[in-house]
Structures are given as structure tokens and as C-alpha cells.
Enzyme design. Structure first.
Site, PDB file in Angstrom:
ATOM      1  CB  CYS A 129      60.924 -24.846   5.894  1.00 34.71           C
ATOM      2  SG  CYS A 129      61.568 -23.520   5.545  1.00 34.71           S
TER       3      CYS A 129
ATOM      4  CG  HIS B 229      64.157 -26.733   8.300  1.00 34.52           C
ATOM      5  ND1 HIS B 229      64.772 -26.273   7.148  1.00 34.52           N
ATOM      6  CD2 HIS B 229      63.442 -25.570   8.374  1.00 34.52           C
ATOM      7  CE1 HIS B 229      64.404 -25.242   6.892  1.00 34.52           C
ATOM      8  NE2 HIS B 229      63.577 -24.516   7.732  1.00 34.52           N
TER       9      HIS B 229
ATOM     10  CG  ASN C 296      65.910 -21.789   6.262  1.00 36.97           C
ATOM     11  OD1 ASN C 296      65.660 -22.906   5.317  1.00 36.97           O
ATOM     12  ND2 ASN C 296      64.681 -21.459   6.948  1.00 36.97           N
TER      13      ASN C 296
HETATM   14  N1  COA Z   1      70.948  -7.244  10.667  1.00 38.42           N
HETATM   15  C1  COA Z   1      70.926  -6.293  11.665  1.00 38.42           C
HETATM   16  N2  COA Z   1      69.938  -6.147  12.142  1.00 38.42           N
HETATM   17  C2  COA Z   1      68.627  -6.597  12.082  1.00 38.42           C
HETATM   18  C3  COA Z   1      68.582  -7.690  10.944  1.00 38.42           C
HETATM   19  C4  COA Z   1      69.781  -7.903  10.246  1.00 38.42           C
HETATM   20  N3  COA Z   1      69.878  -8.890   9.293  1.00 38.42           N
HETATM   21  N4  COA Z   1      67.363  -7.907  10.604  1.00 38.42           N
HETATM   22  C5  COA Z   1      66.670  -7.469  11.708  1.00 38.42           C
HETATM   23  N5  COA Z   1      67.429  -6.469  12.330  1.00 38.42           N
HETATM   24  C6  COA Z   1      67.106  -5.530  13.578  1.00 38.42           C
HETATM   25  C7  COA Z   1      65.642  -5.264  13.315  1.00 38.42           C
HETATM   26  O1  COA Z   1      65.308  -4.231  12.596  1.00 38.42           O
HETATM   27  C8  COA Z   1      65.351  -5.035  14.805  1.00 38.42           C
HETATM   28  O2  COA Z   1      65.898  -3.495  15.201  1.00 38.42           O
HETATM   29  P1  COA Z   1      65.140  -2.382  16.040  1.00 38.42           P
HETATM   30  O3  COA Z   1      65.174  -3.054  17.216  1.00 38.42           O
HETATM   31  O4  COA Z   1      66.082  -1.215  16.010  1.00 38.42           O
HETATM   32  O5  COA Z   1      63.775  -2.414  15.468  1.00 38.42           O
HETATM   33  C9  COA Z   1      66.274  -5.819  15.629  1.00 38.42           C
HETATM   34  O6  COA Z   1      67.053  -6.248  14.673  1.00 38.42           O
HETATM   35  C10 COA Z   1      65.572  -6.952  16.242  1.00 38.42           C
HETATM   36  O7  COA Z   1      64.625  -7.384  15.210  1.00 38.42           O
HETATM   37  P2  COA Z   1      63.755  -8.534  15.380  1.00 38.42           P
HETATM   38  O8  COA Z   1      63.336  -9.156  14.400  1.00 38.42           O
HETATM   39  O9  COA Z   1      63.112  -8.655  16.768  1.00 38.42           O
HETATM   40  O10 COA Z   1      64.954  -9.703  15.676  1.00 38.42           O
HETATM   41  P3  COA Z   1      64.778 -11.309  16.317  1.00 38.42           P
HETATM   42  O11 COA Z   1      65.554 -11.309  17.549  1.00 38.42           O
HETATM   43  O12 COA Z   1      63.493 -11.663  16.433  1.00 38.42           O
HETATM   44  O13 COA Z   1      65.588 -11.956  15.147  1.00 38.42           O
HETATM   45  C11 COA Z   1      65.243 -13.660  13.328  1.00 38.42           C
HETATM   46  C12 COA Z   1      65.051 -12.236  14.029  1.00 38.42           C
HETATM   47  C13 COA Z   1      64.701 -13.558  11.821  1.00 38.42           C
HETATM   48  C14 COA Z   1      66.651 -13.931  13.374  1.00 38.42           C
HETATM   49  C15 COA Z   1      64.510 -14.396  14.405  1.00 38.42           C
HETATM   50  O14 COA Z   1      63.042 -13.876  14.453  1.00 38.42           O
HETATM   51  C16 COA Z   1      64.256 -15.790  13.906  1.00 38.42           C
HETATM   52  O15 COA Z   1      65.292 -16.601  13.592  1.00 38.42           O
HETATM   53  N6  COA Z   1      62.996 -16.211  13.480  1.00 38.42           N
HETATM   54  C17 COA Z   1      62.563 -17.493  13.163  1.00 38.42           C
HETATM   55  C18 COA Z   1      63.001 -17.542  11.643  1.00 38.42           C
HETATM   56  C19 COA Z   1      62.808 -18.931  10.896  1.00 38.42           C
HETATM   57  O16 COA Z   1      63.379 -19.884  11.587  1.00 38.42           O
HETATM   58  N7  COA Z   1      62.461 -18.818   9.805  1.00 38.42           N
HETATM   59  C20 COA Z   1      62.435 -19.885   8.989  1.00 38.42           C
HETATM   60  C21 COA Z   1      61.302 -20.685   9.325  1.00 38.42           C
HETATM   61  S1  COA Z   1      61.231 -22.293   8.462  1.00 38.42           S
END
Ligand code: COA
Length: 339
Positions: free
Chosen positions: A115, A266, A296
Site C-alpha cells: 500500500c 492511501h 483499496n
Molecule cells: N461481512 C460481514 N461480517 C464480517 C465481514 C464481512 N465482510 N468480515 C468480517 N466479518 C465479521 C467477523 O467474522 C466478525 O464476526 P464475529 O464477531 O461473529 O466473530 C465480525 O465481523 C467482526 O470482525 P472484525 O475482524 O473484528 O471486524 P473489524 O471491526 O475489525 O473490521 C476490518 C474489519 C477489516 C474492516 C477492519 O479491521 C479494518 O479496516 N482494518 C484495517 C484494514 C486496512 O486498512 N487494511 C489495509 C491496510 S493497507
């Protein structure tokens, strides 16, 4: 020493729009979940019946950038190509673009910084221009994520985030007058922290985990060849590192946050961008986001957003433009430009 500046910008995204609702066909997810957590409404994924690949999209963006720069492809002295999703394991995308665009035997370098790829690539190009070694450099960021995502409920936390696309910039030497007026790329700042490499990574296939081994194991539970992301860990680090990179860039140029005319973060997650916007107290017209349309796009994200902001007339002569990125590695950085 010379100053470098951007003289041409272009981007290309595949036509195929995949909405959040479309994803429900492959996985248990919802438009609400994705929008609330990431700000993404839709993304572009390559339709595999088209010619588009990472290199082809990069070449399409490059043609636009070169055309807008008002120069010929034969005037380009060097190519820097940033991607984590090359068409081939080797050689890299730079030489492929060179071939597609039928360019002369100039050097082509690939940058693998995920990224932060475009920030790193711009910084590399900037150094070559500063020293006078090259005059015009084509810098490309391009990604084909859709081919490598696990499009199922198991892979949903990663696969809903990433989109395909490409952007390109032509960097060139500032005139003496422009340099005297303090224009061009003022600084770039690059960082990495390898101890977190596995928190956002794709481990196989690689020389450590080679294709025959994966095939021989024939293990349906093997997810090593899909990207892995520790979402919350990445989120926490991203907000801190984004801020640090921007502050470092401002301080290096004796500038305060009020000097920022346009921030291009980004497009990792709208929530991260909003956090940064609030932290630096920037009004909506001073930050350009497009993650709702493209997701992204990793190394392409900053350059697509920069090009779009410029096309929309949001960047004017003499504006202070800040580019910042964070991603897998972890790697992060910023580029400060006086337009
Ligand atoms: N749709 C529905 N539910 C989803 C899902 C989706 N696409 N992806 C994950 N879940 C569920 C999980 O299974 C989890 O369920 P559970 O509570 O029953 O176990 C719940 O949603 C929460 O998951 P979690 O991973 O804790 O969610 P989060 O609030 O951390 O959000 C991201 C996930 C990925 C959106 C977030 O962590 C994020 O944006 N992180 C940074 C990512 C990023 O910027 N990456 C690029 C860097 S360059």
C-alpha cells in the site's frame, strides 16, 4: 540538485463494477457491514474475459499520463512500477509496460511495498531526478487483487476491501524558476517495521512454500495462498503511522498542518482517513477520498486518488499537496509537494 515535479497524471480502472450486494453471491456479508466498517460501496474487479492485467492496466494509465505530460513515450528515461500483484512471479511489471508501450531500452525497476508502493516509487523517482541522472520518469502503481482473493465467507474480512486499478504519473525536472519558487516535490519520508510482516501478508506460493508443495499437500484448509490480514492490529498501527508520516513531512519543511491544501491518504479504510482528517483538523475540501467507488487498490490507490482530485480541479497551482500511505510490511511514508 534539481527539483522534481509531476507533469502528467492518469488512471485506469476496469469497467466491471462489483457492489457490496454483488458480493453476497459468494459470501455471508452485507452492504451495511462493509459500508459501516470501511466506507466501501463498490469496487472494480477485472472481468477475466477482457485483456486487463496488472501490466495492461498500468500501461493504460501510463498512456494517459504521458499524453497529458505533453511528451512522447520515447522521452521517458526510466520506469518505476509498484505492485504486489504482478502478472508474473518474474520479471516485474516495469518491463512488461515497457514492452506494451514499445518503449526504448530504458531501465525499469519494480517496487514491492504494497500500500505504500506508490509513495516509495515516487521517492525513488524523485532521487534520480534530483541528482540529474534522469529527466522524465514514468511512475506506475497497478494492482489486480481480484484474481487472488478468497471470495468466500472464510476470506470475507479481506476480500471485501480490495479492488483493481492502476494510476501513473510522469515526474520531470522543475525549471530554475519553479525551483526558486519552491515548487515540486519538497520531501519524501519512508519507513518500515518488518517485525509486523506477517500481520498483513500472502505467504505462499513463495520459495519458502513452493507450488508443488502446496499441490502435493492438497489441503482444502490451506489458506497460505490467500492474503491474511489482522484487521484490528493493522487499523491501530495505520492511524498512528499515517499521522507520524504527515507530521514528519510537515516538520521537515517547517510547515504547520494549516498549510495543507490537499491531503491524499492511501484509501485503506474511510474510517482511517476520517480519523486523520479530524486529527489534522482538515475541512472536507482538503481531503480526497474515493474508497467508496474503488475499494483499496493498494499501490494504485494514492495515484488514482491524486489523479482524480486533480481532474476534479481540487488541486491548484502552488497548493501544498500531502500524500501519505501505510500498508503491509509494515511500510509507510509521505510525500510533500508544492504544486
Ligand atoms: N461481512 C460481514 N461480517 C464480517 C465481514 C464481512 N465482510 N468480515 C468480517 N466479518 C465479521 C467477523 O467474522 C466478525 O464476526 P464475529 O464477531 O461473529 O466473530 C465480525 O465481523 C467482526 O470482525 P472484525 O475482524 O473484528 O471486524 P473489524 O471491526 O475489525 O473490521 C476490518 C474489519 C477489516 C474492516 C477492519 O479491521 C479494518 O479496516 N482494518 C484495517 C484494514 C486496512 O486498512 N487494511 C489495509 C491496510 S493497507
Amino acid at each position: 540538485m534539481y527539483n522534481s515535479k509531476i507533469i502528467g497524471l492518469g488512471y485506469y480502472v476496469p469497467e466491471n463494477v462489483v457492489t457490496n450486494n454483488d458480493l453476497k453471491e459468494f459470501m455471508d456479508t452485507s452492504d451495511e457491514w462493509i459500508q459501516e466498517r470501511t466506507g466501501i460501496k463498490e469496487r472494480r474487479w477485472i472481468d477475466t474475459s477482457t485483456e486487463d492485467t496488472t501490466a495492461v492496466m498500468g500501461a493504460k494509465a501510463a498512456r494517459i499520463a504521458i499524453d497529458r505530460a505533453g511528451i512522447s513515450k520515447d522521452d521517458i528515461d526510466f520506469i518505476v512500477f509498484a505492485t504486489l500483484s504482478p502478472d508474473m512471479y518474474f520479471p516485474g511489471g516495469g518491463v512488461q509496460v515497457q514492452d506494451i508501450l514499445e518503449m526504448p531500452t530504458i531501465g525499469a525497476l519494480d517496487v514491492r511495498n504494497q500500500c505504500s508502493g506508490f509513495i516509495y516509487a515516487m521517492s525513488v523517482a524523485d532521487q534520480f531526478i534530483k541528482t540529474g541522472m534522469y529527466k522524465n520518469i514514468l511512475v506506475i502503481g497497478s494492482e489486480n487483487h481480484s484474481g487472488g482473493l478468497e471470495k468466500s465467507t472464510r476470506g470475507r474480512n479481506v476480500s471485501v476491501i480490495f479492488g483493481d486499478g492502476a494510476g501513473a504519473a510522469v515526474l520531470s525536472r522543475c525549471s530554475d524558476e519553479e525551483k526558486a519558487a519552491g515548487k515540486g516535490i519538497l520531501s519524501s519520508h519512508l519507513h518500515s517495521e518488518g517485525k509486523h510482516a506477517k500481520e498483513l501478508a500472502l505467504e505462499g506460493p513463495s520459495t519458502k512454500r513452493w507450488v508443488p508443495e502446496i499441490i502435493a499437500a492438497n489441503n482444502p484448509d490451506d489458506v497460505s495462498y490467500y492474503p491474511y490480514m489482522n484487521g484490528q492490529f493493522v487499523f491501530k498501527h495505520a492511524v498512528g503511522r499515517f499521522s507520524e508520516a504527515i507530521i514528519e513531512g510537515l516538520q521537515a519543511n517547517n510547515l504547520k498542518k494549516e498549510a495543507i491544501d490537499m491531503l491524499i491518504p492511501h484509501q485503506a479504510n474511510l474510517r482511517i482517513a476520517q480519523f486523520i482528517q479530524k486529527k489534522f483538523q482538515l475541512s472536507d475540501d482538503k481531503v480526497h477520498n474515493n474508497i467508496h467507488k474503488y475499494g483499496n487498490t493498494t499501490a494504485a490507490s494514492v495515484i488514482i486518488a491524486l489523479t482524480e482530485a486533480w481532474e476534479l480541479g481540487k488541486i491548484k497551482d502552488n497548493d501544498l499537496v500531502v500524500l501519505a500511505a501505510f500498508g503491509s510490511g509494515f511500510t509507510w511514508g509521505s510525500v510533500i509537494i508544492r504544486w
